[in-house]
Design a protein around this motif. Structure first.
Motif, short mmCIF file in Angstrom:
data_model
loop_
_atom_site.label_atom_id
_atom_site.label_comp_id
_atom_site.label_asym_id
_atom_site.label_seq_id
_atom_site.Cartn_x
_atom_site.Cartn_y
_atom_site.Cartn_z
N ASP A 75 10.79 1.66 13.16
CA ASP A 75 9.36 1.69 12.91
C ASP A 75 8.63 1.44 14.10
O ASP A 75 7.52 2.18 14.38
N GLU A 84 4.26 9.27 13.28
CA GLU A 84 3.63 8.70 12.01
C GLU A 84 4.66 7.69 11.56
O GLU A 84 5.77 7.91 11.19
N LYS A 86 5.64 5.83 8.22
CA LYS A 86 5.30 5.92 6.58
C LYS A 86 4.93 4.45 5.99
O LYS A 86 5.92 3.60 6.02
N ASP A 87 3.96 4.43 5.32
CA ASP A 87 3.62 3.07 4.52
C ASP A 87 4.44 3.37 3.23
O ASP A 87 4.20 4.25 2.47
N LYS A 88 5.27 2.73 2.84
CA LYS A 88 6.21 2.68 1.69
C LYS A 88 5.32 2.37 0.48
O LYS A 88 5.71 2.78 -0.47
N THR A 92 1.55 9.21 -2.52
CA THR A 92 2.00 10.20 -2.17
C THR A 92 2.19 11.36 -3.38
O THR A 92 2.61 10.93 -4.35
#
Length: 255
Positions: A75, A84, A86-88, A92
């Protein structure tokens, strides 16, 4: 010389007999795609991994170094290259888009195979029935997780908890029977009932009570926000049930 140094990276990643770190492979691939010559250091034993962590004061591998500076894990590498991360935990719509897209493609394929034509009435019917089956499948992967999330907003489930466990099976049953055009006397009432209750519950929770909740429509582990998607799912079931009731008696799905 500076340019050559800028395009050189050191990667330390776990590659053991019982485990090859996937994030290490991703880091290696990303560095190579960015044009870096990678000095790939493979940590082949637990002792090597622990020694590396102790030496650099890190808790995880892989670790990338560029120009003598530690960049970090995968990350961190993405962020370094301006990509980018990604925010877990971010909401979404991707799972829903993928599911409905696949349902549409399967419906088109079925219509083409059955009638030699992509756009038929059956295409729409099959799309809804297949979407119901795929949505049910997502819930059935983890019924307990779905039930927990579902109880946050479904009005009937909050009064009768067991309904939250029955719902996925009811949706699956209705979808399969509608796909087959069989036992409409069973599938239509089931779809009409669960769809109506679901639509009312979602509308109340989102548009009246203004609550911000996660949708259980694609399973208990989803980050899809409750609202339009879940309302659409339920209204599709209601619409399909009404359509099947209005069709001439004796005419099955796809004719």
């Amino acid at each position: 010389m500076a340019a050559a140094t800028a395009k050189h990276a050191e990667l330390h990643r776990m590659v053991m007999t019982e485990h090859t770190c996937p994030w290490g492979l991703k880091s290696l691939d990303l560095l190579q795609r960015e044009g870096y010559q990678v000095e790939d250091h493979k940590l082949t034993s637990r002792a090597e991994v622990d020694a590396f962590k102790d030496k650099h004061g890190v808790d995880t591998t892989p670790q990338t170094f560029i120009g003598g500076k530690r960049i970090g894990g995968y990350d961190d590498l993405l962020a370094f290259f301006g990509k980018e991360v990604k925010d877990k935990d971010a909401t979404t719509y991707t799972p829903v888009i993928a599911l409905f897209a696949m349902a549409a493609l399967m419906a088109l394929a079925a219509s083409w195979a059955a009638f030699g034509n992509l756009l038929t009435v059956a295409t729409v019917e099959w799309f809804i029935a297949i979407a119901m089956c795929l949505l049910a499948l997502q819930k059935l992967k983890d019924v307990e997780g779905f039930a927990t999330m579902f109880l946050n907003y479904d009005l009937l489930a909050q009064r009768w908890v067991r309904y939250s466990y029955i719902y996925p099976f009811g949706e699956a049953l209705a979808g399969v029977l509608m796909m087959a055009g069989a036992l409409m006397w069973l599938s239509v009432p089931v779809a009409l009932f669960i769809g109506t209750v679901g639509a009312i519950s979602v509308f109340k929770a989102v548009y009246i009570d203004k609550r911000e909740l996660k949708c259980a429509c694609v399973g208990g582990d989803s980050n899809v926000p409750l609202g339009f998607v879940s309302l659409t799912e339920n209204l599709m079931m209601v619409g399909m049930a009404i359509w099947m009731m209005l069709k001439p008696m004796g005419i099955g799905l796809g004719h």
